[in-house]
Scaffold this motif. Structure first.
Motif, mmCIF file in Angstrom:
data_model
loop_
_atom_site.group_PDB
_atom_site.id
_atom_site.type_symbol
_atom_site.label_atom_id
_atom_site.label_comp_id
_atom_site.label_asym_id
_atom_site.label_seq_id
_atom_site.Cartn_x
_atom_site.Cartn_y
_atom_site.Cartn_z
ATOM 1 N N VAL A 1 0.829 -1.209 0.000
ATOM 2 C CA VAL A 1 0.000 0.000 0.000
ATOM 3 C C VAL A 1 0.857 1.250 0.000
ATOM 4 N N PHE A 2 1.982 1.240 0.719
ATOM 5 C CA PHE A 2 2.862 2.401 0.695
ATOM 6 C C PHE A 2 3.466 2.594 -0.693
ATOM 7 N N ALA A 3 3.937 1.513 -1.302
ATOM 8 C CA ALA A 3 4.662 1.622 -2.563
ATOM 9 C C ALA A 3 3.770 1.938 -3.752
ATOM 10 N N ILE A 4 2.621 1.268 -3.840
ATOM 11 C CA ILE A 4 1.835 1.414 -5.071
ATOM 12 C C ILE A 4 0.395 1.858 -4.834
ATOM 13 N N GLY A 5 0.055 2.186 -3.614
ATOM 14 C CA GLY A 5 -1.272 2.718 -3.343
ATOM 15 C C GLY A 5 -2.290 1.634 -3.047
ATOM 16 N N MET B 1 5.011 6.656 -9.822
ATOM 17 C CA MET B 1 3.703 6.345 -9.260
ATOM 18 C C MET B 1 2.988 7.657 -8.932
ATOM 19 N N HIS B 2 1.671 7.629 -9.085
ATOM 20 C CA HIS B 2 0.834 8.786 -8.741
ATOM 21 C C HIS B 2 -0.162 8.306 -7.704
ATOM 22 N N TYR B 3 -0.231 9.004 -6.589
ATOM 23 C CA TYR B 3 -1.052 8.573 -5.468
ATOM 24 C C TYR B 3 -2.272 9.464 -5.281
ATOM 25 N N GLY B 4 -3.023 9.657 -6.327
ATOM 26 C CA GLY B 4 -4.244 10.453 -6.215
ATOM 27 C C GLY B 4 -5.403 9.559 -5.811
ATOM 28 N N ALA B 5 -6.587 9.944 -6.206
ATOM 29 C CA ALA B 5 -7.807 9.200 -5.857
ATOM 30 C C ALA B 5 -7.773 7.780 -6.409
ATOM 31 N N LYS B 6 -7.049 7.562 -7.527
ATOM 32 C CA LYS B 6 -7.010 6.239 -8.129
ATOM 33 C C LYS B 6 -5.983 5.317 -7.469
ATOM 34 N N ALA B 7 -5.081 5.858 -6.651
ATOM 35 C CA ALA B 7 -3.965 5.055 -6.133
ATOM 36 C C ALA B 7 -4.404 4.008 -5.158
ATOM 37 N N ILE C 1 -7.890 -0.265 4.564
ATOM 38 C CA ILE C 1 -7.942 0.676 5.693
ATOM 39 C C ILE C 1 -6.654 1.478 5.774
ATOM 40 N N ALA C 2 -5.513 0.792 5.693
ATOM 41 C CA ALA C 2 -4.225 1.485 5.752
ATOM 42 C C ALA C 2 -4.112 2.498 4.618
ATOM 43 N N GLY C 3 -4.534 2.104 3.445
ATOM 44 C CA GLY C 3 -4.470 3.008 2.297
ATOM 45 C C GLY C 3 -5.313 4.256 2.480
ATOM 46 N N ALA C 4 -6.481 4.095 3.065
ATOM 47 C CA ALA C 4 -7.341 5.262 3.311
ATOM 48 C C ALA C 4 -6.663 6.232 4.278
#
Length: 187
Positions: A42-46, A181-187, A95-98
């Motif tokens: 989750v940290f690396a790729i969302g 990597m882009h961590y926007g809403a899609k990540a 959960i972690a990603g959120a």
């Protein structure tokens, strides 16, 4: 999915396959690095791609590849007493990603407090699902299950959360700055 997203998803599935089998048997549930692998995903790729990578790992294990604790594989491992903890890593990632996404809008210590809280809540949900499944599969009561499957793991998982944050935050920044990597809403 873009080619780099596919590549990073496959790479993180491979990281899960490398880390997750490393385990120390201490009872019916071994201490393994599967939670650390899920958190690094989750940290690396969302959240989205991390969930896909971890699902690929689960499918490879279910198909018989020796990627689960102790270098075991097969659907029996997922359906067995410890399978709930493996499957529980999916909601852990969500959960972690959120919380990681929320934390990116914060600065300083608050950012890390939000992350630690989210990762801890995710791990607790994983514990809850895994323990419920363990109770069904083993016929154990709640106190026995908690004693065998949760209490011994609390310090280990606290360390895994700390490692994930120490490694994951700089990795996330580096991948973003490198435009990988882009961590926007899609990540």
């Amino acid at each position: 999915m873009k080619i780099k997203e596919i590549t990073f998803t496959a790479l993180m599935a491979a990281v899960c396959c490398i880390l997750a089998p490393i385990s120390v048997p201490i009872g019916p549930v071994p201490v393994s690095l599967v939670v650390l692998a899920a958190l690094l995903c989750v940290f690396a790729i969302g959240t989205r791609l991390g969930t896909v990578a971890f699902t690929i790992f689960l499918l490879l294990g279910a198909a018989g590849m020796p990627v689960f604790s102790g270098w075991q594989g097969g659907i029996g491992k997922l359906a067995g007493p410890t399978g709930g903890y493996l499957i529980g890593c999916i909601p852990l990632i969500l959960i972690a990603g959120a919380f990681i996404t929320i934390s990116e809008k914060r600065k300083g210590a608050l950012k890390y407090v939000i992350q630690a809280l989210g990762l801890a809540i995710g791990v607790l949900v994983c514990y809850a699902l895994g323990t419920a499944w363990f109770m069904i599969e083993s016929g154990s009561d709640l106190m026995t299950s908690l004693t065998l499957c949760v209490l011994p793991f609390l310090p280990f998982d606290a360390i895994k959360i700390a490692i994930a944050m120490i490694v994951g935050n700089p990795l996330r920044v580096a991948l973003s700055k490198a435009d990988l990597m882009h961590y926007g809403a899609k990540a």
